[in-house]
Scaffold this active site. Structure first.
Site, PDB file in Angstrom:
ATOM      1  N   PHE A  15       0.770  -1.286   0.009  1.00  0.00           N
ATOM      2  CA  PHE A  15      -0.036   0.011  -0.258  1.00  0.00           C
ATOM      3  C   PHE A  15       0.824   1.253  -0.149  1.00  0.00           C
ATOM      4  O   PHE A  15       1.856   1.278   0.760  1.00  0.00           O
ATOM      5  CB  PHE A  15      -0.775  -0.050   1.130  1.00  0.00           C
ATOM      6  CG  PHE A  15      -1.960   1.041   1.387  1.00  0.00           C
ATOM      7  CD1 PHE A  15      -2.796   1.232   0.556  1.00  0.00           C
ATOM      8  CD2 PHE A  15      -1.832   1.908   2.408  1.00  0.00           C
ATOM      9  CE1 PHE A  15      -3.932   2.388   0.579  1.00  0.00           C
ATOM     10  CE2 PHE A  15      -2.619   2.809   2.668  1.00  0.00           C
ATOM     11  CZ  PHE A  15      -3.538   3.073   1.740  1.00  0.00           C
TER      12      PHE A  15
ATOM     13  N   SER B  78       3.022  -6.876   2.805  1.00  0.00           N
ATOM     14  CA  SER B  78       2.173  -6.012   3.413  1.00  0.00           C
ATOM     15  C   SER B  78       0.706  -6.208   2.800  1.00  0.00           C
ATOM     16  O   SER B  78      -0.011  -7.111   2.931  1.00  0.00           O
ATOM     17  CB  SER B  78       2.669  -4.333   3.582  1.00  0.00           C
ATOM     18  OG  SER B  78       1.752  -3.820   4.152  1.00  0.00           O
ATOM     19  N   MET B  79       0.372  -4.829   2.469  1.00  0.00           N
ATOM     20  CA  MET B  79      -1.103  -5.130   1.355  1.00  0.00           C
ATOM     21  C   MET B  79      -1.134  -6.141   0.465  1.00  0.00           C
ATOM     22  O   MET B  79      -2.024  -6.884   0.234  1.00  0.00           O
ATOM     23  CB  MET B  79      -1.637  -3.817   0.866  1.00  0.00           C
ATOM     24  CG  MET B  79      -2.827  -3.818   0.129  1.00  0.00           C
ATOM     25  SD  MET B  79      -3.327  -2.244  -0.784  1.00  0.00           S
ATOM     26  CE  MET B  79      -2.119  -2.431  -2.195  1.00  0.00           C
TER      27      MET B  79
ATOM     28  N   ASP C 224       8.130  -4.276  13.522  1.00  0.00           N
ATOM     29  CA  ASP C 224       7.416  -3.698  12.426  1.00  0.00           C
ATOM     30  C   ASP C 224       6.345  -2.698  12.816  1.00  0.00           C
ATOM     31  O   ASP C 224       5.875  -2.746  13.789  1.00  0.00           O
ATOM     32  CB  ASP C 224       6.364  -4.866  11.720  1.00  0.00           C
ATOM     33  CG  ASP C 224       5.832  -4.645  10.594  1.00  0.00           C
ATOM     34  OD1 ASP C 224       5.741  -3.171  10.511  1.00  0.00           O
ATOM     35  OD2 ASP C 224       5.588  -5.409   9.766  1.00  0.00           O
TER      36      ASP C 224
ATOM     37  N   HIS D  48       9.539  -3.192   8.561  1.00  0.00           N
ATOM     38  CA  HIS D  48       8.305  -3.729   7.887  1.00  0.00           C
ATOM     39  C   HIS D  48       9.003  -4.182   6.206  1.00  0.00           C
ATOM     40  O   HIS D  48       8.385  -5.093   5.798  1.00  0.00           O
ATOM     41  CB  HIS D  48       7.393  -2.533   7.813  1.00  0.00           C
ATOM     42  CG  HIS D  48       6.199  -2.928   6.802  1.00  0.00           C
ATOM     43  ND1 HIS D  48       5.255  -3.831   7.431  1.00  0.00           N
ATOM     44  CD2 HIS D  48       5.720  -2.355   5.789  1.00  0.00           C
ATOM     45  CE1 HIS D  48       4.337  -3.926   6.538  1.00  0.00           C
ATOM     46  NE2 HIS D  48       4.333  -2.950   5.581  1.00  0.00           N
TER      47      HIS D  48
END
Length: 247
Positions: free
Chosen positions: A24, A92-93, A191, A221
């Site tokens: 994202f 992530s996303m 993270d 992250h």
């Protein structure tokens, strides 16, 4: 301009495809090293630039989550049309999108790096209302321990897009029991973007009986660009080789 990345594959691994998804507000930059490493090994790769990304945060604010999914699903389907076996991988996303593809298509396996399914910021649950009074908030990008590295994410995060992201998370969580393929998860010990509740929900609800979690002790992250990137690259390649007959 941030570009997508494709590789036709070569040698004995050319029939194994991997669809790779960025996160994202980010771009394929965050995944380029991983994709190139897999391509060099011989895997066929399709790494798209998702709608609303790689341009401006204002573009992202006008993009529904279904368009992010459409772009990644198209990358998977393109590989499925020319490869015997296809895996999905995401950061992530991108992890949520990979899980959704895995719930709806016969993937051979899933590799996730700090997958997002929940938010650290408590304001996210109110993003549907806040988007009307607050256009953007400070960036969430570049959570990288390694000095001097940038993922070239947006400088601002559009609140309207956070609302879209929350809808994607909700939809993906509901579909987790449908994800039955072998799953490898890389999870950073520290993270600052995705909370541990994402991992809790993933482990509780995923339908797969083969889930391995690898802890990353020296990355934040965006671990695909951080100190533990070589470990991600090598162990994911081993996972793809090991599971390409999983279907």
């Amino acid at each position: 301009m941030v570009q997508s990345f494709r590789s036709p594959g070569h040698g004995e691994l050319a029939s194994i495809g991997v669809a790779v998804c960025h996160g994202f507000t980010g771009s394929p930059v965050s995944m380029q090293g991983w994709s190139e490493s897999l391509a060099d090994a011989g895997f066929a790769i399709n790494q798209p630039l998702l709608a609303g990304h790689g341009t401006s945060w204002q573009d992202l604010s006008r993009t529904p989550w279904e368009h992010w999914y459409r772009d990644f699903e198209a990358a998977y389907l393109e590989l499925a049309g020319r490869c015997e076996t296809v895996f999905v991988a995401g950061l992530s996303m991108g992890g949520a999108l990979a899980l959704r593809v895995a719930a709806l298509h016969p993937v051979a396996g899933v590799v996730l790096v700090n997958p997002g399914l929940t938010f650290s910021d408590k304001r996210a649950k109110y993003s549907g209302l806040l988007q009307h009074v607050m256009k953007s908030v400070p960036a969430i990008g570049n959570d990288i321990k390694l000095p001097g590295v940038s993922e070239h994410a947006y400088a601002r995060t559009p609140v309207a897009a956070v609302h879209q992201l929350s809808q994607l998370f909700e939809d993906t969580i509901a579909r987790l029991p449908q994800v039955t393929a072998p799953t490898l998860v890389f999870r950073s010990t520290v993270d600052h973007v995705v909370p541990e509740t994402s991992m809790d929900i993933l482990k509780e609800r995923i339908g797969s009986s083969d889930v391995q979690v690898v802890r990353l002790e020296n990355s934040y992250h965006v671990a695909t660009m951080d100190n533990d990137a070589p470990l991600i690259f090598s162990q994911s390649a081993d996972f793809f080789r090991r599971n390409h007959h999983a279907l």
